[in-house]
Scaffold this motif. Structure first.
Motif, mmCIF file in Angstrom:
data_model
loop_
_atom_site.group_PDB
_atom_site.id
_atom_site.type_symbol
_atom_site.label_atom_id
_atom_site.label_comp_id
_atom_site.label_asym_id
_atom_site.label_seq_id
_atom_site.Cartn_x
_atom_site.Cartn_y
_atom_site.Cartn_z
ATOM 1 N N CYS A 165 1.504 -9.357 2.541
ATOM 2 C CA CYS A 165 0.575 -8.634 3.413
ATOM 3 C C CYS A 165 1.119 -7.028 3.638
ATOM 4 C CB CYS A 165 0.662 -9.045 4.878
ATOM 5 S SG CYS A 165 0.220 -10.952 4.688
ATOM 6 N N PRO A 166 0.019 -6.160 3.672
ATOM 7 C CA PRO A 166 0.288 -4.776 4.270
ATOM 8 C C PRO A 166 0.263 -4.687 5.823
ATOM 9 C CG PRO A 166 -2.145 -4.967 4.131
ATOM 10 C CD PRO A 166 -1.445 -6.605 3.900
ATOM 11 N N PHE A 167 0.577 -3.313 6.220
ATOM 12 C CA PHE A 167 0.997 -3.170 7.486
ATOM 13 C C PHE A 167 -0.279 -2.890 8.505
ATOM 14 C CE2 PHE A 167 0.493 1.376 6.276
ATOM 15 C CZ PHE A 167 -0.162 1.773 7.392
ATOM 16 N N ASN A 168 -1.492 -2.810 7.645
ATOM 17 C CA ASN A 168 -2.559 -1.977 8.674
ATOM 18 C C ASN A 168 -3.272 -2.813 9.058
ATOM 19 O OD1 ASN A 168 -3.865 -2.674 5.757
ATOM 20 N ND2 ASN A 168 -5.255 -1.071 6.261
ATOM 21 N N LYS A 191 4.407 -13.650 3.318
ATOM 22 C CA LYS A 191 5.181 -12.741 3.632
ATOM 23 C C LYS A 191 4.725 -11.551 4.351
ATOM 24 C CE LYS A 191 6.737 -9.120 2.258
ATOM 25 N NZ LYS A 191 7.116 -7.867 2.971
ATOM 26 N N GLU A 194 7.017 -5.801 6.584
ATOM 27 C CA GLU A 194 8.270 -5.743 7.390
ATOM 28 C C GLU A 194 7.910 -4.768 8.383
ATOM 29 O OE1 GLU A 194 7.462 -5.004 4.355
ATOM 30 O OE2 GLU A 194 8.145 -2.942 3.726
ATOM 31 N N VAL A 242 -2.308 -7.840 -0.826
ATOM 32 C CA VAL A 242 -3.055 -6.757 -0.276
ATOM 33 C C VAL A 242 -2.050 -5.543 0.224
ATOM 34 C CG1 VAL A 242 -4.551 -5.779 1.450
ATOM 35 C CG2 VAL A 242 -4.625 -8.237 0.643
ATOM 36 N N GLY A 243 -2.326 -4.403 -0.388
ATOM 37 C CA GLY A 243 -1.434 -3.389 -0.382
ATOM 38 C C GLY A 243 -1.672 -2.084 -1.062
ATOM 39 N N SER A 244 -0.664 -1.447 -1.495
ATOM 40 C CA SER A 244 -0.791 -0.276 -2.428
ATOM 41 C C SER A 244 -0.970 -0.609 -3.896
ATOM 42 C CB SER A 244 0.528 0.482 -2.159
ATOM 43 O OG SER A 244 1.565 0.051 -2.790
ATOM 44 N N ASN A 265 -5.532 -7.066 -3.862
ATOM 45 C CA ASN A 265 -6.419 -5.871 -3.227
ATOM 46 C C ASN A 265 -5.697 -4.729 -2.933
ATOM 47 O OD1 ASN A 265 -8.812 -7.395 -3.152
ATOM 48 N ND2 ASN A 265 -8.923 -7.353 -0.825
ATOM 49 N N MET A 266 -6.006 -3.502 -3.704
ATOM 50 C CA MET A 266 -5.128 -2.430 -3.392
ATOM 51 C C MET A 266 -6.048 -1.118 -2.852
ATOM 52 S SD MET A 266 -3.330 -3.100 -7.236
ATOM 53 C CE MET A 266 -4.818 -3.383 -7.936
ATOM 54 N N CYS A 299 -8.194 0.363 4.535
ATOM 55 C CA CYS A 299 -8.731 0.511 3.003
ATOM 56 C C CYS A 299 -10.272 0.601 2.845
ATOM 57 C CB CYS A 299 -8.075 -0.827 2.515
ATOM 58 S SG CYS A 299 -9.071 -2.330 2.876
ATOM 59 N N GLU A 399 -4.531 8.496 -2.497
ATOM 60 C CA GLU A 399 -5.249 7.881 -1.246
ATOM 61 C C GLU A 399 -4.474 8.477 -0.052
ATOM 62 O OE1 GLU A 399 -4.045 3.961 -0.604
ATOM 63 O OE2 GLU A 399 -5.998 3.481 0.302
ATOM 64 N N PHE A 466 -14.634 -10.291 -0.115
ATOM 65 C CA PHE A 466 -14.213 -8.907 -0.135
ATOM 66 C C PHE A 466 -14.203 -8.478 -1.505
ATOM 67 C CE2 PHE A 466 -11.593 -5.271 0.337
ATOM 68 C CZ PHE A 466 -11.667 -4.607 1.440
HETATM 69 P P1 NAD Z 1 2.493 -1.595 0.526
HETATM 70 O O1 NAD Z 1 2.123 -1.970 -1.108
HETATM 71 O O2 NAD Z 1 3.720 -0.467 0.549
HETATM 72 O O3 NAD Z 1 3.188 -2.775 1.058
HETATM 73 C C1 NAD Z 1 2.379 -4.265 1.022
HETATM 74 C C2 NAD Z 1 3.352 -5.304 0.774
HETATM 75 O O4 NAD Z 1 3.953 -5.280 -0.403
HETATM 76 C C3 NAD Z 1 4.518 -5.186 1.789
HETATM 77 O O5 NAD Z 1 4.710 -6.562 2.418
HETATM 78 C C4 NAD Z 1 5.682 -4.615 1.207
HETATM 79 O O6 NAD Z 1 7.193 -5.417 1.477
HETATM 80 C C5 NAD Z 1 5.473 -5.011 -0.173
HETATM 81 N N1 NAD Z 1 6.033 -4.232 -1.232
HETATM 82 C C6 NAD Z 1 6.008 -2.660 -1.105
HETATM 83 N N2 NAD Z 1 6.651 -2.162 -2.010
HETATM 84 C C7 NAD Z 1 6.899 -3.107 -2.984
HETATM 85 C C8 NAD Z 1 7.523 -3.143 -4.323
HETATM 86 N N3 NAD Z 1 7.646 -1.916 -5.007
HETATM 87 N N4 NAD Z 1 7.852 -4.423 -4.818
HETATM 88 C C9 NAD Z 1 7.423 -5.338 -4.126
HETATM 89 N N5 NAD Z 1 7.000 -5.567 -2.879
HETATM 90 C C10 NAD Z 1 6.641 -4.370 -2.574
HETATM 91 O O7 NAD Z 1 1.320 -1.342 1.475
HETATM 92 P P2 NAD Z 1 0.994 -0.791 2.745
HETATM 93 O O8 NAD Z 1 1.629 0.756 3.095
HETATM 94 O O9 NAD Z 1 1.854 -1.917 3.812
HETATM 95 O O10 NAD Z 1 -0.295 -0.837 3.114
HETATM 96 C C11 NAD Z 1 -1.499 0.050 2.699
HETATM 97 C C12 NAD Z 1 -2.067 -0.025 1.526
HETATM 98 O O11 NAD Z 1 -2.739 -1.241 1.470
HETATM 99 C C13 NAD Z 1 -2.822 1.103 1.167
HETATM 100 O O12 NAD Z 1 -2.828 1.482 -0.250
HETATM 101 C C14 NAD Z 1 -4.374 0.260 1.185
HETATM 102 O O13 NAD Z 1 -5.396 0.824 0.921
HETATM 103 C C15 NAD Z 1 -4.026 -1.071 0.923
HETATM 104 N N6 NAD Z 1 -5.004 -2.038 1.501
HETATM 105 C C16 NAD Z 1 -5.853 -2.329 0.727
HETATM 106 C C17 NAD Z 1 -6.816 -3.478 1.158
HETATM 107 C C18 NAD Z 1 -7.863 -4.013 0.581
HETATM 108 O O14 NAD Z 1 -8.413 -5.015 0.847
HETATM 109 N N7 NAD Z 1 -8.048 -3.336 -0.577
HETATM 110 C C19 NAD Z 1 -6.596 -3.594 2.815
HETATM 111 C C20 NAD Z 1 -5.742 -3.311 3.550
HETATM 112 C C21 NAD Z 1 -4.861 -2.432 2.803
#
Ligand code: NAD
Length: 515
Positions: A165-168, A191, A194, A242-244, A265-266, A299, A399, A466
C-alpha cells in the motif's frame, strides 16, 4: 502494544516515554517484531513521532506467509454465506469506529478529519460490496453442450495473496484489497505504507472482531526488503500494488517473473479540459476542490487544467478561490488542506515549483513560504498555481503530488485533447462543458481510464472498477468490481456426463467432438 491490542496513535500506550511500536499480525496474534531496525511514523503537522514501524525480519515474513497458507484450506471451504456475514459485521464495526480511524489517519498522514472520514468511507463501500460476493463470484453453466453432457465453470480462490500500500489513503487502499480477496476465499498478507501503518492495524483488529479466523489476514511492515520477499515467495499467488511508478513497475516485473498475477496502480497526471461554455461557478469550485483537496496527494487529483480559448481568463478566479482556502493542521475543524506527508516530499514539491518558474511558467500563487501558527514545524505548502505551463517543462512531466495546479492553454478543443493524450499517464481526465456533443467526443477520444464529465474526481464506486490506464496501470485486471473478483479468483471448468450409454457402442480414439 502487548500481544493482543494495538493502541492507536490517539491513545498512546507505552508510558515509558518511548513511542509505541506497531506490531505485525501473524496467525491471529499482534506480535512485536524482533527487528531492531525501526522507522519513525511522524505526524506531518507537528513532527512528533507517533509510533515506530519495524523492518520485519525474513523469519517473521515467512511465518506470516506460513500462517496464511495454513489458514487457506479451511477458509476456502468456509461457506460463502459465512464469509459474507463477516464482511457484513466488518462494515458495521468500521462505521462504529470511523471517528477513531479518521483521527489516526489525520495524525499519521496529515489530511483533514473530514477528508480522512472520506478515506475510510470509500474503503467501507468496498466492504459493503464484498457482502454480495456469492453473486459476484457466480460461475456459468451450459446444459447439454453435447448429448447428455453439461459444462459449468466455478470461480475458485487462488490461495495466499498479498497487498502493498501507499501512504496517501491509509484506510481506503487496504480496503480495496483484503476484503475482496478474503471474501473470495483467499488468505492475505498486507504490507501497509511504512509512513502510516496505524489504520491497517485498526482495520485488521476490526476484521478479527468481526470473526475473521486467525491467519486469514496477516500484516507485515517494512520497505523494499519485505516487498521483494513478497514478490519472490512461491507461496504467494497474486500481488496487488498501489503506489509510485518506480516501485510499481519493479514489483510488476519481479512478481510476474515469478508467475504471479499482479495488479499495479501507479502515478498520475490528471487533466481537466475547460471549454468556454462551461458553467463558471461549478467549474471553478471543481478545479479548486480537486486540485488542492488532500493537499494534492490523491492519485485522482486534478493537477493540470487546460483552458480552451476564452476560458483562460478564468485563471484569476481560480487564484481568488484558491487563496481563500485555509491551510492548517488537519484536526482543525475549518482546515481545507493539511500538510504534505514529509519534509522530503515538501522539498521535492518546492523544487518542482521552482523548476516551473525557471522554465518560464508564471507563478500566479505561491504557497511555499506559508507558516501555520502553532504548527511552525509542519510540512505545509499552501495552494500554488503555475500558469503558461508547457508540455516540455519538468513540472509538467513529473507527478508533483502536492497542492500545485498547473494551467495550460489551448486554442481549440482538438488541441487540448492532443495535449492530454500525449501525456504518458492515463489515470483520469475530466471535461467541463455544457455541450453534449463535446462531452461525447471527449469520452470517445480521451486516453484515460476514468473519465469525468462535469465531475472532477471520477473514482468509480465498487460495482465498477478503478480503471486507470497507460502508465498509471500495469496488469490485466483492475481493482475491485467484477475485475477485482476476477483478479482474486481462477476459473475451473467442469464437463460432466450423466447418461445411460447403450451397450456395445464401442471405443473411438478420435478427438471427442460435439455433434
Ligand atoms: P511508493 O511507491 O513510494 O510506496 C508504495 C509502497 O511501495 C510502500 O508500501 C513502499 O514501502 C513500497 N516501496 C516503495 N519503493 C519501493 C521499492 N523501490 N521497492 C519495493 N517497494 C517499494 O508510493 P507512495 O509515495 O506511498 O504513494 C504515492 C504514489 O502512489 C503516487 O505516485 C500516487 O499517484 C500513487 N497512487 C496511485 C493510486 C492509483 O490508484 N493509481 C492510488 C494512490 C496512490
Amino acid at each position: 502494544f502487548g500481544s493482543s491490542r494495538f493502541t492507536t496513535a490517539t491513545e498512546p500506550s507505552s508510558g515509558h516515554g518511548q513511542p509505541p511500536r506497531v506490531p505485525n499480525l501473524i496467525g491471529g496474534a499482534f506480535i512485536d517484531s524482533k527487528s531492531s531496525s525501526l522507522i519513525d511514523v511522524i505526524n506531518p503537522a507537528t513532527q512528533e513521532v507517533v509510533s515506530q514501524v519495524p523492518l520485519t525480519t525474513n523469519e517473521e515474513f515467512k511465518a506470516a506467509v506460513h500462517a496464511a497458507k495454513k489458514a487457506f484450506p479451511s477458509w476456502r471451504n468456509t461457506p460463502i454465506t459465512t464469509r459474507q456475514r463477516i464482511m457484513l459485521k466488518l462494515q458495521q464495526l468500521i462505521r462504529r469506529d470511523i471517528d477513531k480511524l479518521a483521527m489516526n489517519i489525520t495524525t499519521e498522514q496529515g489530511k483533514t478529519l473530514k477528508d480522512a472520514q472520506g478515506d475510510v468511507f470509500r474503503g467501507l463501500e468496498v466492504v459493503e460490496h464484498s457482502c454480495g460476493m456469492a453473486t459476484l463470484q457466480m460461475g456459468e453453466y451450459v446444459s447439454n453442450v453435447s448429448s447428455g453432457i453439461d459444462t459449468y465453470s466455478v470461480r475458485e480462490p487462488l490461495g495466499v495473496c498479498a497487498g502493498i500500500c501507499p501512504f496517501n489513503f491509509p484506510a481506503m487502499i487496504p480496503l480495496w484489497m483484503f476484503p475482496v480477496a478474503v471474501t473470495c476465499g483467499n488468505t492475505f498478507v498486507l504490507k501497509p505504507s511504512e509512513k502510516d501503518p496505524g489504520a491497517s492495524i485498526m482495520l485488521a483488529e476490526l476484521a478479527m472482531e468481526a470473526g475473521l479466523p486467525d491467519g486469514v489476514l496477516n500484516i507485515v511492515h517494512g520497505t523494499n526488503d519485505v516487498v521483494n520477499a513478497i514478490c519472490d515467495d512461491d507461496n504467494i499467488r497474486a500481488v496487488s500494488f498501489v503506489g509510485s511508478n518506480t516501485a510499481g513497475m519493479h514489483i510488476y516485473s519481479r512478481a510476474s517473473a515469478k508467475g504471479k498475477r499482479v495488479q499495479s496502480n501507479m502515478g498520475a497526471k490528471n487533466h481537466a479540459i475547460v471549454l468556454p461554455d462551461a458553467s463558471v461557478d461549478a467549474t471553478l469550485n471543481a478545479l479548486v476542490a480537486a486540485g488542492f483537496g488532500a493537499a494534492g496527494q490523491r492519485c485522482m487529483a486534478l493537477s493540470t487544467v487546460v483552458f480552451v480559448g476564452e476560458s483562460k481568463s478564468w485563471e484569476d478566479k481560480v487564484v481568488e478561490r484558491a487563496q481563500s482556502l485555509k491551510v492548517d493542521c488537519g484536526t482543525k475543524p475549518d482546515a481545507d488542506l493539511g500538510p504534505v506527508i514529509s519534509k522530503q516530499a515538501k522539498e521535492r514539491i518546492c523544487n518542482l515549483i521552482q523548476s516551473g518558474v525557471s522554465d518560464g511558467a508564471k507563478l500566479l500563487l505561491d504557497g511555499r513560504n506559508i507558516v501555520v501558527p502553532g504548527y511552525e514545524r509542519g510540512n505545509f505548502i499552501g495552494p500554488t498555481i503555475l500558469a503558461d505551463v508547457k508540455p516540455d517543462m519538468e513540472c509538467y512531466k513529473e507527478e508533483i503530488f502536492g497542492p500545485v495546479l498547473l494551467c495550460m492553454q489551448a486554442n481549440s478543443f482538438e488541441e487540448a485533447l492532443d495535449i492530454v493524450n500525449k501525456n504518458k499517464y492515463g489515470n483520469g481526465a475530466s471535461i467541463f462543458t455544457t455541450s453534449g456533443a463535446a462531452a461525447r467526443k471527449f469520452q470517445t477520444e480521451i486516453e484515460a481510464g476514468q473519465v469525468g464529465i462535469n465531475v472532477p474526481i471520477p473514482v468509480p464506486l465498487p460495482f465498477f472498477s478503478f480503471t486507470g490506464s497507460k502508465a498509471s496501470f500495469a496488469g490485466d485486471l483492475n481493482f475491485y468490481g467484477k475485475a477485482g473478483v476476477n483478479f482474486y479468483t481462477q476459473i475451473k471448468t467442469v464437463t460432466q456426463q450423466w447418461k445411460d450409454l447403450p451397450s456395445g457402442s464401442g471405443v473411438s480414439l478420435a478427438m471427442p467432438t460435439s455433434q
